[in-house]
Design a protein around this motif. Structure first.
Motif, PDB file in Angstrom:
ATOM      1  N   TRP A  87      65.331  47.974 -60.560  1.00 50.69           N
ATOM      2  CA  TRP A  87      64.636  49.265 -60.682  1.00 50.69           C
ATOM      3  C   TRP A  87      63.440  49.112 -61.610  1.00 50.69           C
ATOM      4  CZ3 TRP A  87      62.855  53.719 -59.554  1.00 50.69           C
ATOM      5  CH2 TRP A  87      62.587  54.714 -60.497  1.00 50.69           C
ATOM      6  N   MET A  88      62.266  49.479 -61.111  1.00 50.39           N
ATOM      7  CA  MET A  88      61.047  49.472 -61.922  1.00 50.39           C
ATOM      8  C   MET A  88      60.475  50.873 -61.934  1.00 50.39           C
ATOM      9  SD  MET A  88      57.503  47.356 -61.387  1.00 50.39           S
ATOM     10  CE  MET A  88      56.103  47.642 -62.468  1.00 50.39           C
ATOM     11  N   PRO A  89      60.627  51.614 -63.058  1.00 48.59           N
ATOM     12  CA  PRO A  89      60.066  52.968 -63.132  1.00 48.59           C
ATOM     13  C   PRO A  89      58.560  52.935 -63.273  1.00 48.59           C
ATOM     14  CG  PRO A  89      61.028  52.355 -65.229  1.00 48.59           C
ATOM     15  CD  PRO A  89      61.345  51.231 -64.279  1.00 48.59           C
ATOM     16  N   ASP A  90      57.929  54.103 -63.119  1.00 41.69           N
ATOM     17  CA  ASP A  90      56.467  54.136 -63.183  1.00 41.69           C
ATOM     18  C   ASP A  90      55.949  53.967 -64.604  1.00 41.69           C
ATOM     19  OD1 ASP A  90      57.457  56.586 -63.953  1.00 41.69           O
ATOM     20  OD2 ASP A  90      55.803  57.730 -63.108  1.00 41.69           O
ATOM     21  N   VAL A  91      56.784  54.240 -65.602  1.00 41.36           N
ATOM     22  CA  VAL A  91      56.395  54.031 -67.000  1.00 41.36           C
ATOM     23  C   VAL A  91      57.408  53.101 -67.638  1.00 41.36           C
ATOM     24  CG1 VAL A  91      56.020  55.097 -69.253  1.00 41.36           C
ATOM     25  CG2 VAL A  91      55.296  56.288 -67.170  1.00 41.36           C
ATOM     26  N   PHE A  92      56.918  52.012 -68.223  1.00 41.51           N
ATOM     27  CA  PHE A  92      57.798  51.020 -68.831  1.00 41.51           C
ATOM     28  C   PHE A  92      58.362  51.573 -70.131  1.00 41.51           C
ATOM     29  CE2 PHE A  92      58.607  47.349 -71.589  1.00 41.51           C
ATOM     30  CZ  PHE A  92      59.379  46.561 -70.754  1.00 41.51           C
ATOM     31  N   GLY A  93      59.691  51.570 -70.246  1.00 41.24           N
ATOM     32  CA  GLY A  93      60.327  52.022 -71.478  1.00 41.24           C
ATOM     33  C   GLY A  93      61.203  50.905 -72.019  1.00 41.24           C
ATOM     34  N   THR A  94      61.055  50.586 -73.281  1.00 44.52           N
ATOM     35  CA  THR A  94      61.856  49.507 -73.857  1.00 44.52           C
ATOM     36  C   THR A  94      61.903  49.666 -75.364  1.00 44.52           C
ATOM     37  OG1 THR A  94      62.164  47.109 -73.946  1.00 44.52           O
ATOM     38  CG2 THR A  94      59.903  47.918 -74.125  1.00 44.52           C
ATOM     39  N   TRP A  95      62.590  48.762 -76.000  1.00 41.26           N
ATOM     40  CA  TRP A  95      62.620  48.727 -77.456  1.00 41.26           C
ATOM     41  C   TRP A  95      61.369  47.989 -77.927  1.00 41.26           C
ATOM     42  CZ3 TRP A  95      66.553  46.821 -74.305  1.00 41.26           C
ATOM     43  CH2 TRP A  95      67.658  47.663 -74.159  1.00 41.26           C
ATOM     44  N   ASP A  96      60.441  48.713 -78.533  1.00 44.67           N
ATOM     45  CA  ASP A  96      59.147  48.115 -78.866  1.00 44.67           C
ATOM     46  C   ASP A  96      59.246  46.999 -79.898  1.00 44.67           C
ATOM     47  OD1 ASP A  96      57.723  49.546 -77.066  1.00 44.67           O
ATOM     48  OD2 ASP A  96      56.964  51.040 -78.475  1.00 44.67           O
TER      49      ASP A  96
END
Length: 310
Positions: A87-96
């Motif tokens: 799954w690749m969402p339109d906005v990347f969300g991760t632990w910066d």
């Protein structure tokens, strides 16, 4: 399109509905995406594309209808479905605070990949998406386009059978867009099912095999890209003498659209009709410079559908 996409590697949605309060985001979607093919989700903002992808990814429960991903129901067989889904969402969300490498090894661990396998997979994918030099940089320093590439790598960590890509080209530079198209086509050639949503229809023209058109939360059409290319649509003809070209087209019985720039716009039924026009024009001494579709295949199919629905 075939309707056997609910098999071992495909994606199927039948009568899917999902509302948020009074808003019916998905209001009766039917979809089949087949293994070994790239299926495009096409529709305006608010047509339900992202909500549908979230349902397929197992992140939203549908209010009605049935869904299978690689043969499994994301609601009742969520673990098995997610093991096979990238799954690749339109906005990347991760632990910066994590580095690009750590993002991928953390996801690999979440999928229960052995540590050494996860490390090797992370290195392989960072090379694949051209982020080697940023492998040990914190994710927060990456640009929008670089985060998109890292998001794609994250979706591929566990070598899924099905890829769900929501606006994967957003923020990418031209070179990266080309790389994305090549990679997506390669993954499909390996037998994976790829379902991709994008507002950039020209990108989908060169990437997709099939298209599912959504409007107001519903499926309004399904079509192969090859089939769409064979339909009647406008082509632009240019010549050294535009006035002479238009006079020849008129004498030859071609329907001309109102001029909107250089050359002339004519309605043609696919490549064979275009080849016949070019052969006749050259044979009659018309100094043709170019002949090409006036817009992308999916763009024209989408605009035709929208016109029909008005």
């Amino acid at each position: 399109m075939s309707t056997d996409g609910g098999g071992s590697g495909g994606v199927r949605a039948v009568g899917v509905r999902r509302a948020f309060g009074a808003v019916k985001a998905v209001d009766g979607v039917d979809l089949d995406a087949l293994p070994g093919r790239v299926t495009a989700l096409v529709g305006p903002n608010g047509s339900g594309k992202t909500t549908l992808l979230l349902v397929l990814a197992g992140l939203l429960v549908p209010d009605a209808g049935t869904v299978t991903v690689a043969g499994f129901d994301p609601v009742t067989q969520g673990l098995e479905a997610r093991r096979r889904t990238g799954w690749m969402p339109d906005v990347f969300g991760t632990w910066d605070s994590l580095t690009a490498r750590e993002v991928l090894t953390t996801v690999a661990a979440a999928y229960r990949l052995p540590r050494e396998v996860g490390a090797a997979r992370a290195a392989e994918l960072l090379t694949l998406v051209h982020l080697d030099e940023y492998a040990d940089a914190p994710a927060h320093v990456l640009s929008r386009g670089q985060k998109q590439r890292l998001g794609l790598a994250r979706a591929l960590v566990h070598d899924p059978q099905v890829l769900l890509l929501d606006e994967p080209a957003s923020g990418l530079d031209p070179r990266s867009r080309v790389d994305l198209r090549v990679l997506v086509r390669r993954l499909a050639a390996e037998g994976k099912t790829v379902l991709v949503s994008s507002h950039v229809l020209a990108e989908l023209d060169e990437m997709a095999d099939d298209a599912v058109f959504l409007s107001r939360g519903r499926t309004v059409a399904t079509q192969s890209v090859a089939g769409a290319a064979a339909q009647r649509r406008p082509w632009r003809v240019t010549a050294l003498d535009d006035a002479g070209l238009r006079a020849w087209l008129d004498r030859s019985g071609y329907a001309l659209a109102p001029p909107d720039g250089e050359g002339a716009l004519v309605e043609l039924d696919g490549d064979a009709a275009a080849a016949a026009l070019l052969r006749a024009a050259v044979g009659d001494g018309v100094p043709v410079v170019s002949l090409a579709p006036a817009g992308g295949v999916l763009e024209q199919a989408y605009l035709a559908l929208e016109e029909e629905r008005r």
